[in-house]
Design a protein around this motif. Structure first.
Motif, PDB file in Angstrom:
ATOM      1  N   LEU A 159      -3.422   4.517  -0.894  1.00  0.00           N
ATOM      2  CA  LEU A 159      -3.744   3.736  -2.087  1.00  0.00           C
ATOM      3  C   LEU A 159      -3.452   2.269  -1.788  1.00  0.00           C
ATOM      4  CD1 LEU A 159      -4.539   3.800  -5.151  1.00  0.00           C
ATOM      5  CD2 LEU A 159      -2.087   3.874  -5.618  1.00  0.00           C
ATOM      6  N   LEU A 160      -4.492   1.446  -1.790  1.00  0.00           N
ATOM      7  CA  LEU A 160      -4.316   0.031  -1.491  1.00  0.00           C
ATOM      8  C   LEU A 160      -3.613  -0.684  -2.643  1.00  0.00           C
ATOM      9  CD1 LEU A 160      -7.801  -0.758   0.090  1.00  0.00           C
ATOM     10  CD2 LEU A 160      -5.650  -0.184   1.268  1.00  0.00           C
ATOM     11  N   GLU A 161      -2.784  -1.654  -2.300  1.00  0.00           N
ATOM     12  CA  GLU A 161      -2.066  -2.462  -3.292  1.00  0.00           C
ATOM     13  C   GLU A 161      -3.050  -2.984  -4.337  1.00  0.00           C
ATOM     14  OE1 GLU A 161       0.708  -4.832  -5.319  1.00  0.00           O
ATOM     15  OE2 GLU A 161       1.105  -3.299  -3.824  1.00  0.00           O
ATOM     16  N   GLY A 162      -2.733  -2.780  -5.611  1.00  0.00           N
ATOM     17  CA  GLY A 162      -3.571  -3.251  -6.701  1.00  0.00           C
ATOM     18  C   GLY A 162      -4.664  -2.293  -7.130  1.00  0.00           C
ATOM     19  N   SER A 163      -4.886  -1.222  -6.355  1.00  0.00           N
ATOM     20  CA  SER A 163      -5.914  -0.242  -6.697  1.00  0.00           C
ATOM     21  C   SER A 163      -5.319   0.837  -7.595  1.00  0.00           C
ATOM     22  CB  SER A 163      -6.475   0.396  -5.424  1.00  0.00           C
ATOM     23  OG  SER A 163      -7.477   1.327  -5.746  1.00  0.00           O
ATOM     24  N   THR A 164      -6.159   1.501  -8.352  1.00  0.00           N
ATOM     25  CA  THR A 164      -5.696   2.589  -9.219  1.00  0.00           C
ATOM     26  C   THR A 164      -6.321   3.929  -8.849  1.00  0.00           C
ATOM     27  OG1 THR A 164      -7.433   2.092 -10.824  1.00  0.00           O
ATOM     28  CG2 THR A 164      -5.282   1.049 -11.176  1.00  0.00           C
ATOM     29  N   LEU A 165      -7.243   3.945  -7.888  1.00  0.00           N
ATOM     30  CA  LEU A 165      -7.901   5.191  -7.487  1.00  0.00           C
ATOM     31  C   LEU A 165      -7.555   5.551  -6.039  1.00  0.00           C
ATOM     32  CD1 LEU A 165     -11.455   4.599  -8.985  1.00  0.00           C
ATOM     33  CD2 LEU A 165      -9.635   6.045  -9.915  1.00  0.00           C
ATOM     34  N   ASP A 218       0.842  -1.192   0.000  1.00  0.00           N
ATOM     35  CA  ASP A 218       0.000   0.000   0.000  1.00  0.00           C
ATOM     36  C   ASP A 218       0.881   1.248   0.000  1.00  0.00           C
ATOM     37  OD1 ASP A 218      -2.092  -1.796   0.294  1.00  0.00           O
ATOM     38  OD2 ASP A 218      -2.475  -1.292   2.390  1.00  0.00           O
ATOM     39  N   LEU A 219       0.391   2.328  -0.589  1.00  0.00           N
ATOM     40  CA  LEU A 219       1.094   3.609  -0.590  1.00  0.00           C
ATOM     41  C   LEU A 219       0.324   4.600   0.270  1.00  0.00           C
ATOM     42  CD1 LEU A 219       1.812   3.976  -4.423  1.00  0.00           C
ATOM     43  CD2 LEU A 219       3.362   3.133  -2.644  1.00  0.00           C
ATOM     44  N   VAL A 220       1.033   5.311   1.150  1.00  0.00           N
ATOM     45  CA  VAL A 220       0.424   6.358   1.966  1.00  0.00           C
ATOM     46  C   VAL A 220       1.043   7.672   1.534  1.00  0.00           C
ATOM     47  CG1 VAL A 220       0.036   7.233   4.299  1.00  0.00           C
ATOM     48  CG2 VAL A 220       0.111   4.769   3.904  1.00  0.00           C
TER      49      VAL A 220
END
Length: 100
Positions: free
Chosen positions: A43-49, A20-22
């Protein structure tokens, strides 16, 4: 991603062990104004939004700036450090705050 306020500056990105990215930055009317808060989104791992950012640090009459994120892999704690100064008071009156 739509920023919460008109002036947004000093973003910082931290990658968590999960992938995940913060991201944190300061957001307000202008740098040094009393409504400058520190906002955060993840941004959760695998998400694009990216989800909407939320304010995590603010104080009436003060301006928050320059967030730094640090994930301590040993404890699993995500730390947020940032400066805070009296609104329009100048950086020489700033203090460092820590949240976790």
């Amino acid at each position: 991603m739509i920023p919460p306020n008109t002036s947004n500056h000093a973003s910082f990105l931290e990658i968590l062990p999960s992938g995940d990215l913060v991201m944190a930055w300061f957001s307000g009317d202008a740098e040094g104004t009393s409504n400058c808060s520190i906002v955060v989104t993840k941004l959760l791992e695998g998400s694009t939004l990216w989800p909407e950012a939320i304010a995590v640090s603010w104080r009436v009459g003060f301006s928050n700036q320059n967030p730094v994120l640090f994930h301590d892999n040993s404890s699993g704690i995500l730390y947020l450090f940032h400066s805070q100064q009296p609104a329009s008071g100048g950086e020489e009156l700033a203090h460092i705050w820590m949240l976790h």
